[in-house]
Design a protein around this motif. Structure first.
Motif, mmCIF file in Angstrom:
data_model
loop_
_atom_site.group_PDB
_atom_site.id
_atom_site.type_symbol
_atom_site.label_atom_id
_atom_site.label_comp_id
_atom_site.label_asym_id
_atom_site.label_seq_id
_atom_site.Cartn_x
_atom_site.Cartn_y
_atom_site.Cartn_z
ATOM 1 N N GLN A 89 0.828 -1.209 0.000
ATOM 2 C CA GLN A 89 0.000 0.000 0.000
ATOM 3 C C GLN A 89 0.863 1.261 0.000
ATOM 4 N N ASP A 90 1.907 1.279 0.813
ATOM 5 C CA ASP A 90 2.738 2.476 0.930
ATOM 6 C C ASP A 90 3.475 2.784 -0.373
ATOM 7 N N GLN A 91 3.989 1.726 -1.024
ATOM 8 C CA GLN A 91 4.740 1.930 -2.262
ATOM 9 C C GLN A 91 3.848 1.906 -3.502
ATOM 10 N N ARG A 92 2.568 1.593 -3.299
ATOM 11 C CA ARG A 92 1.586 1.546 -4.391
ATOM 12 C C ARG A 92 2.018 0.570 -5.490
ATOM 13 N N LEU A 93 2.382 -0.622 -5.015
ATOM 14 C CA LEU A 93 2.800 -1.691 -5.923
ATOM 15 C C LEU A 93 1.632 -2.619 -6.194
ATOM 16 N N VAL A 119 0.331 7.894 -13.238
ATOM 17 C CA VAL A 119 1.406 7.287 -14.018
ATOM 18 C C VAL A 119 1.848 6.019 -13.314
ATOM 19 N N ALA A 120 2.216 4.995 -14.082
ATOM 20 C CA ALA A 120 2.740 3.759 -13.508
ATOM 21 C C ALA A 120 4.024 3.374 -14.219
ATOM 22 N N ARG A 134 4.559 0.083 -10.263
ATOM 23 C CA ARG A 134 4.572 1.052 -9.175
ATOM 24 C C ARG A 134 3.838 2.291 -9.676
ATOM 25 N N PHE A 135 2.714 2.615 -9.016
ATOM 26 C CA PHE A 135 1.952 3.796 -9.418
ATOM 27 C C PHE A 135 2.577 5.043 -8.790
ATOM 28 N N LEU A 136 2.740 6.059 -9.611
ATOM 29 C CA LEU A 136 3.330 7.325 -9.187
ATOM 30 C C LEU A 136 2.206 8.351 -9.096
ATOM 31 N N TYR A 137 1.887 8.759 -7.866
ATOM 32 C CA TYR A 137 0.756 9.668 -7.662
ATOM 33 C C TYR A 137 1.046 10.525 -6.445
ATOM 34 N N ASP A 138 0.847 11.842 -6.559
ATOM 35 C CA ASP A 138 1.245 12.771 -5.505
ATOM 36 C C ASP A 138 0.263 12.844 -4.337
ATOM 37 N N GLY A 139 -0.987 12.453 -4.559
ATOM 38 C CA GLY A 139 -2.008 12.609 -3.522
ATOM 39 C C GLY A 139 -1.912 11.556 -2.438
ATOM 40 N N LYS A 147 -8.843 7.591 -7.450
ATOM 41 C CA LYS A 147 -8.439 7.787 -8.844
ATOM 42 C C LYS A 147 -8.530 6.478 -9.616
ATOM 43 N N LEU A 148 -8.093 5.381 -8.993
ATOM 44 C CA LEU A 148 -8.213 4.072 -9.646
ATOM 45 C C LEU A 148 -9.683 3.750 -9.937
#
Length: 349
Positions: A89-93, A119-120, A134-139, A147-148
């Motif tokens: 969850q933390d790394q959005r993997l 972006v992933a 790995r999803f790259l998202y600032d929020g 968003k997903l």
């Protein structure tokens, strides 16, 4: 038994492209194992087969919008991304499937949405079509999950060739879905309406909820003739103490214990005590049920009509008896019952 024992000719027109107009008005075939009889009913008639103190076991998993479409960096190629499992969850993997896979390599970036705010990056290859993203998202994490949900669509099975329609968001979900985590619906439960559940409650039928987050592994083709060599993918399950107590009380009182769907059946058969009762459990199961098999908890089952050579067909053949199931499926094809996710239902007593 062998894989070839579960093959049959299924006319393509019997694969259901749309659900019944009303949930509880799909057709219902009733199989009586003791008398070897077959009846034809409507699903709402299922209430006639249950009495006070009987137990229905429901899988309360909730389907999330797992299918995304993104564009590959530089080329802009359209790529389908099917979310399978959140790894961190933390790394959005996430473990995902990509299509077409040949275009997606480690280091590639995919952009989602008109504004491309999501972006992933591909960080690993797992299988021929599998990747780790790995999803790259600032929020925040909640914003990321929202968003997903916003960008994803209802993951209808591939056999349904039409476009996803607005009604699918509601109809490809049980009305009691509560715990998000499935990439496919526990389809036997799709036939229950609020009205039918209320009638069952008034009649005194107990309801026990368990959770199995359905993964695509449930639908993986069996590629070995010797069924003992097939390996199921692991799926996350949860049986709470309250549900175990309801079910065990029903067993003690010799009531009808009905597993609604193959996922509910796999869940309860994965946590059986030495005395034949149900233990609470949180973890994973890769249990594969095929004939011959002695069931420990349920003495009744509701299921949909399944496709040839599927692990789901193997399970219900173990429950109903292989020869009786062959007879029932021949009858279903003759009577033009609808098969698969949006199809009709079967009650096995």
């Amino acid at each position: 038994m062998k894989l070839s024992h579960f093959n049959f000719d299924l006319p393509e027109e019997l694969l259901a492209e749309h659900p019944a107009e009303h949930r509880d008005e799909s057709r219902l075939m009733v199989l009586d194992r003791a008398n070897q009889t077959i009846e034809h009913k409507m699903f709402k008639d299922v209430i006639d087969y249950f009495d006070e103190g009987d137990v229905m076991i429901l899988n309360n998993t909730k389907v999330f919008p797992a299918r995304l479409y993104g564009n590959k960096e530089k080329t802009g190629a359209r790529i389908e991304v099917f979310l399978l499992r959140e790894l961190n969850q933390d790394q959005r993997l996430w473990d995902v499937l990509v299509d077409p896979a040949r275009k997606i390599r480690i280091g590639n970036k995919l952009y989602f949405g008109d504004d491309e705010t999501l972006v992933a990056e591909v960080i690993d290859n797992t299988t021929s079509r599998g990747r780790t993203l790995r999803f790259l998202y600032d929020g925040s994490y909640n914003d990321f999950r929202n968003k997903l949900t916003e960008l994803g669509e209802t993951p209808l099975p591939k056999y349904i060739k039409r476009e996803v329609e607005p009604e699918d968001e509601e109809r490809y979900q049980t009305i009691y879905a509560a715990k998000e985590g499935a990439v496919a619906a526990p389809t036997a439960g799709l036939h229950f309406s609020k009205h039918l559940l209320k009638r069952l409650e008034i009649k005194g039928v107990e309801r026990a909820e368990v959770t199995l987050h359905v993964g695509l592994g449930t639908f993986n083709p069996v590629e070995v003739e010797d069924l003992s060599k097939h390996k199921m993918d692991s799926e996350e399950i949860e049986i709470k103490q309250a549900a175990a107590d309801i079910i065990n009380n029903g067993i003690a009182n010799k009531k009808r214990i009905c597993a609604v769907g193959t996922t509910s059946m796999r869940t309860i058969e994965s946590s059986v005590s030495s005395s034949g009762t149900l233990n609470p459990y949180t973890g994973w199961t890769n249990k594969f049920i095929f004939p011959p098999y002695d069931f420990s908890i349920a003495n009744c089952m509701i299921t949909n009509f399944h496709t040839p050579k599927s692990t789901l067909l193997m399970m219900i053949s173990a429950f109903a008896g292989h020869d009786f199931m062959k007879e029932a499926y021949a009858e279903a094809i003759k009577e033009k019952y609808k098969f698969y996710s949006y199809g009709d239902a079967m009650l096995i007593i």
